[in-house]
Design an enzyme around this catalytic site. Structure first.
Site, PDB file in Angstrom:
ATOM      1  N   ARG A  53      49.875  37.504  35.270  1.00  0.00           N
ATOM      2  CA  ARG A  53      50.987  36.577  35.437  1.00  0.00           C
ATOM      3  C   ARG A  53      50.573  35.123  35.557  1.00  0.00           C
ATOM      4  NH1 ARG A  53      52.362  41.268  37.015  1.00  0.00           N
ATOM      5  NH2 ARG A  53      50.343  41.202  38.007  1.00  0.00           N
ATOM      6  N   THR A  54      49.591  34.861  36.406  1.00  0.00           N
ATOM      7  CA  THR A  54      49.304  33.453  36.685  1.00  0.00           C
ATOM      8  C   THR A  54      48.805  32.757  35.426  1.00  0.00           C
ATOM      9  OG1 THR A  54      48.805  34.065  38.945  1.00  0.00           O
ATOM     10  CG2 THR A  54      48.130  31.869  38.266  1.00  0.00           C
ATOM     11  N   LYS A  82      25.136  31.881  32.850  1.00  0.00           N
ATOM     12  CA  LYS A  82      23.767  31.427  32.531  1.00  0.00           C
ATOM     13  C   LYS A  82      23.204  30.566  33.644  1.00  0.00           C
ATOM     14  CE  LYS A  82      25.096  30.725  27.708  1.00  0.00           C
ATOM     15  NZ  LYS A  82      25.210  29.630  26.716  1.00  0.00           N
ATOM     16  N   ARG A 103      40.957  29.785  37.923  1.00  0.00           N
ATOM     17  CA  ARG A 103      40.896  30.879  38.917  1.00  0.00           C
ATOM     18  C   ARG A 103      39.443  31.348  38.962  1.00  0.00           C
ATOM     19  NH1 ARG A 103      44.732  36.128  39.292  1.00  0.00           N
ATOM     20  NH2 ARG A 103      46.030  34.548  40.267  1.00  0.00           N
ATOM     21  N   HIS A 131      46.292  30.145  46.911  1.00  0.00           N
ATOM     22  CA  HIS A 131      46.952  30.355  45.621  1.00  0.00           C
ATOM     23  C   HIS A 131      48.236  29.511  45.629  1.00  0.00           C
ATOM     24  CE1 HIS A 131      48.248  32.074  41.976  1.00  0.00           C
ATOM     25  NE2 HIS A 131      48.134  33.370  42.236  1.00  0.00           N
TER      26      HIS A 131
HETATM   27  C1  NCD Z   1      48.186  37.774  43.182  1.00  0.00           C
HETATM   28  C2  NCD Z   1      46.777  37.214  43.176  1.00  0.00           C
HETATM   29  O1  NCD Z   1      46.103  37.187  42.121  1.00  0.00           O
HETATM   30  O2  NCD Z   1      46.357  36.819  44.241  1.00  0.00           O
HETATM   31  N1  NCD Z   1      48.724  37.979  41.913  1.00  0.00           N
HETATM   32  C3  NCD Z   1      49.256  36.924  41.237  1.00  0.00           C
HETATM   33  O3  NCD Z   1      48.703  35.853  41.178  1.00  0.00           O
HETATM   34  N2  NCD Z   1      50.450  37.106  40.660  1.00  0.00           N
HETATM   35  C4  NCD Z   1      48.338  38.945  44.062  1.00  0.00           C
HETATM   36  C5  NCD Z   1      47.402  40.097  43.899  1.00  0.00           C
HETATM   37  O4  NCD Z   1      46.573  40.160  43.020  1.00  0.00           O
HETATM   38  O5  NCD Z   1      47.544  41.001  44.730  1.00  0.00           O
END
Ligand code: NCD
Length: 299
Positions: A53-54, A82, A103, A131
């Site tokens: 999703r993100t 590397k 991320r 997040h």
């Molecule tokens: C979350 C994350 O990656 O922290 N998911 C997300 O970003 N939609 C929650 C999770 O992975 O549990």
């Protein structure tokens, strides 16, 4: 705003400004219409930890505003493997992109990246730490439903020790007061450092206690990636299951949020319950990321 590295950067005013801008983008976020506000701009999406999703909603946000996207996925395919530092990767990518969404599994990684970058950086999850854009998504869903964020009572249920999403939402909502009812297995309790001033906390002993009198529930999965002992994870993964019966009998009017992926903590029978918002909130996730990209690139 130069970067979004931590939820603690988001003041009350900034949150409301972003959510109001997200409102303007909501229809566009759903694919109704088209904007060219970010035409000519490129976003680099660097996802060194798993994401569905993100990454895709941040990329969609950029595309819906007429921008373009370049993507790198998986640390094993990047020069980080590397031995390149995040700072050097940032120095390089700042030559290609106008904004970076990153991320990475290391807490503080987005900040470390931003120190080497000369373009805005968005933290899309730095290990268990934070997040911020997910917190904006949940806040937007609450705001759309209640018309405000002030004084809400929310039950946080699940792996509160490792959940960056619960941690981020608590931090964001600490600007608005309200109450947090906490329920987790004993070994996965919220750490004291994540009890932000501005919120009243109640430690709960049962699902019934946690659900009583809440405006919303924020459920989180037990985060398998932080368990060394898989058998320990197996014992905890369905410790608290929010069945439809529990929800209907204890908080029939509440909203149920979850960042997804859900594993065993919310059965599929709940998906068409009227309070279930975890899938319905997804267009809002694109809209808040559109608002953020616009703020970072145009002000
Ligand atoms: C979350 C994350 O990656 O922290 N998911 C997300 O970003 N939609 C929650 C999770 O992975 O549990």
């Amino acid at each position: 705003m130069e970067n979004l590295l931590s939820t603690s950067q988001l003041s009350k005013e900034m949150v409301l400004e972003l959510l109001q801008l997200a409102d303007q983008y909501y229809e566009l976020a759903k694919g109704k219409g088209y904007s060219n506000e970010l035409e000519g701009k490129i976003m680099a999406a660097l996802f060194y930890e798993p994401s569905t999703r993100t990454r895709l909603s941040t990329e969609t946000a950029m595309l819906r505003l007429g921008g373009r996207v370049i993507t790198a996925v998986g640390e094993e395919y990047s020069s980080l493997r590397k031995g390149e530092t995040l700072g050097d990767t940032a120095r390089v990518i700042s030559n290609y992109a106008d904004v970076v969404a990153i991320r990475h599994s290391k807490p503080g990684s987005a900040k470390e990246f931003a120190e080497g970058a000369s373009v805005p950086v968005i933290n899309c999850g730095d290990g268990p730490a934070d997040h911020p854009t997910q917190a904006l998504l949940e806040a937007y869903e609450l705001y759309r439903n209640f018309g405000k964020l002030d004084g809400l009572t929310i039950a946080y249920i699940g792996d509160l020790k490792n959940s960056r999403t619960s941690n981020a939402l608590l931090k964001l909502l600490s600007n608005f007061g309200g109450k947090a009812k906490l329920l987790s297995p004993p070994s996965l309790k919220l750490v004291e450092d994540s009890k932000y001033e501005g919120i009243e906390y109640e430690e709960c002993e049962s699902i019934e206690q946690a659900l009583e009198g809440v405006d919303a529930i924020y459920s989180s999965r037990v985060r398998v990636e932080y368990f060394e002992d898989q058998s320990e994870y197996e014992k905890l993964k369905d410790y608290f299951v929010l069945t439809r019966d529990l929800l209907e009998s204890n908080c029939p009017e509440a909203l149920l949020l979850h960042a997804l992926p859900r594993i065993d903590e919310i059965p599929e029978e709940v998906d068409d319950w009227k309070g279930a918002r975890y899938f319905k909130a997804l267009p809002g996730g694109v809209a808040v990321r559109m608002a953020l990209l616009k703020k970072l690139l145009c002000t």
